[in-house]
Scaffold this motif. Sequence first.
Motif, PDB file in Angstrom:
ATOM      1  N   ILE A 274       0.849  -1.191   0.000  1.00  0.00           N
ATOM      2  CA  ILE A 274       0.000   0.000   0.000  1.00  0.00           C
ATOM      3  C   ILE A 274       0.885   1.243   0.000  1.00  0.00           C
ATOM      4  N   VAL A 275       0.552   2.204  -0.859  1.00  0.00           N
ATOM      5  CA  VAL A 275       1.433   3.336  -1.135  1.00  0.00           C
ATOM      6  C   VAL A 275       1.180   4.541  -0.241  1.00  0.00           C
ATOM      7  N   GLU A 276      -0.036   5.082  -0.292  1.00  0.00           N
ATOM      8  CA  GLU A 276      -0.321   6.324   0.435  1.00  0.00           C
ATOM      9  C   GLU A 276      -0.386   6.081   1.940  1.00  0.00           C
ATOM     10  N   GLY A 277       0.286   6.937   2.681  1.00  0.00           N
ATOM     11  CA  GLY A 277       0.322   6.788   4.134  1.00  0.00           C
ATOM     12  C   GLY A 277       1.273   5.723   4.611  1.00  0.00           C
TER      13      GLY A 277
ATOM     14  N   VAL B  59       7.585   5.018  -4.238  1.00  0.00           N
ATOM     15  CA  VAL B  59       7.199   3.902  -3.372  1.00  0.00           C
ATOM     16  C   VAL B  59       6.858   2.674  -4.210  1.00  0.00           C
ATOM     17  N   LYS B  60       6.162   2.883  -5.313  1.00  0.00           N
ATOM     18  CA  LYS B  60       5.802   1.756  -6.180  1.00  0.00           C
ATOM     19  C   LYS B  60       7.041   1.037  -6.706  1.00  0.00           C
TER      20      LYS B  60
ATOM     21  N   SER C 299      10.560  -3.632  -6.725  1.00  0.00           N
ATOM     22  CA  SER C 299      11.885  -4.229  -6.534  1.00  0.00           C
ATOM     23  C   SER C 299      11.832  -5.394  -5.551  1.00  0.00           C
ATOM     24  N   ALA C 300      10.825  -5.376  -4.670  1.00  0.00           N
ATOM     25  CA  ALA C 300      10.645  -6.462  -3.697  1.00  0.00           C
ATOM     26  C   ALA C 300       9.723  -7.551  -4.244  1.00  0.00           C
TER      27      ALA C 300
ATOM     28  N   PHE D 138       0.962  -7.249  -5.911  1.00  0.00           N
ATOM     29  CA  PHE D 138       0.109  -6.127  -6.291  1.00  0.00           C
ATOM     30  C   PHE D 138       0.525  -4.890  -5.502  1.00  0.00           C
ATOM     31  N   ILE D 139       0.277  -3.716  -6.100  1.00  0.00           N
ATOM     32  CA  ILE D 139       0.575  -2.449  -5.443  1.00  0.00           C
ATOM     33  C   ILE D 139      -0.648  -1.556  -5.584  1.00  0.00           C
TER      34      ILE D 139
END
Length: 264
Positions: free
Chosen positions: A201-204, A230-231, A236-237, A241-242
């Motif tokens: 999860i990206v935001e926050g 962040v994505k 890279s990991a 899903f993102i």
Amino acid sequence: MIEAVIFDWAGTTVDYGSLAPVIAFKKAFKNAGIEISDEEIRKDMGMAKWDHIGKILELADVKQQWQAKYSSLPSEDDRKKIYSNFQQSLIHYLKESTELKSGVLKTFNYLKEYGINVATTTGYTAEMMNVVENKAAENGYTPDLVVTSEDVNNQGRPSPAMIQFIMDKFHIDDPSKVIKVGDTLVDIKEGQNAGVKTVGIVEGSSLMGLSQIEFDELDTEQQVEKRNKVKREFESANADFIIDNIYDLVQIIEYLNESMGKKW
């Protein structure tokens, strides 16, 4: 079909930006006369806090500061003292502020409506989680199962032990029916080690490291730039899903259920 979703806490469902542990780490090390940066703290965010403190104490800059101040390297007793200070600081802060992130309740209600089990793993201790869990419950977020490393012989993330414990409690044998959602690379590694689907999860997130106010004050181009950074880290990991916001998880679940031949 998806039978369980396992969420992280700080930075994923509560505490936008995962700010509480950063503040507590900084205070605990400052009490020992050591300055550490947000970047140094967030590098291993998501681990059990005792393990995380050990990682910080191994940093070259921290060792140099310690040597200069105390004419020796940090001992196990030093680590225990920092950990104690960290716990006190964090619990105090958690009592003051543990707000749900936007979309959490909507997502939680969706999962419960479709009979999907909701569990959590964390780098927090049971004592810390008692504060967070109670605060979240006051706002309507009540996962079916809250697990800490203390439930699995102190096998903290990225060990798969907590996820395996949850699967056993829910009587789930097939890891493809489980999703792990988190905001750190340690969350993704934990899910991968357990063989479940992983969602970053990206935001926050801790990876973004911004408060809600700081993110909202950015212009659109800057927000896109922060999200993309962040994505790339999640990519890279090898996260499966993102997503930007937690409610985007609904689309992931529906996609996975359709691919498994289950349509609602």
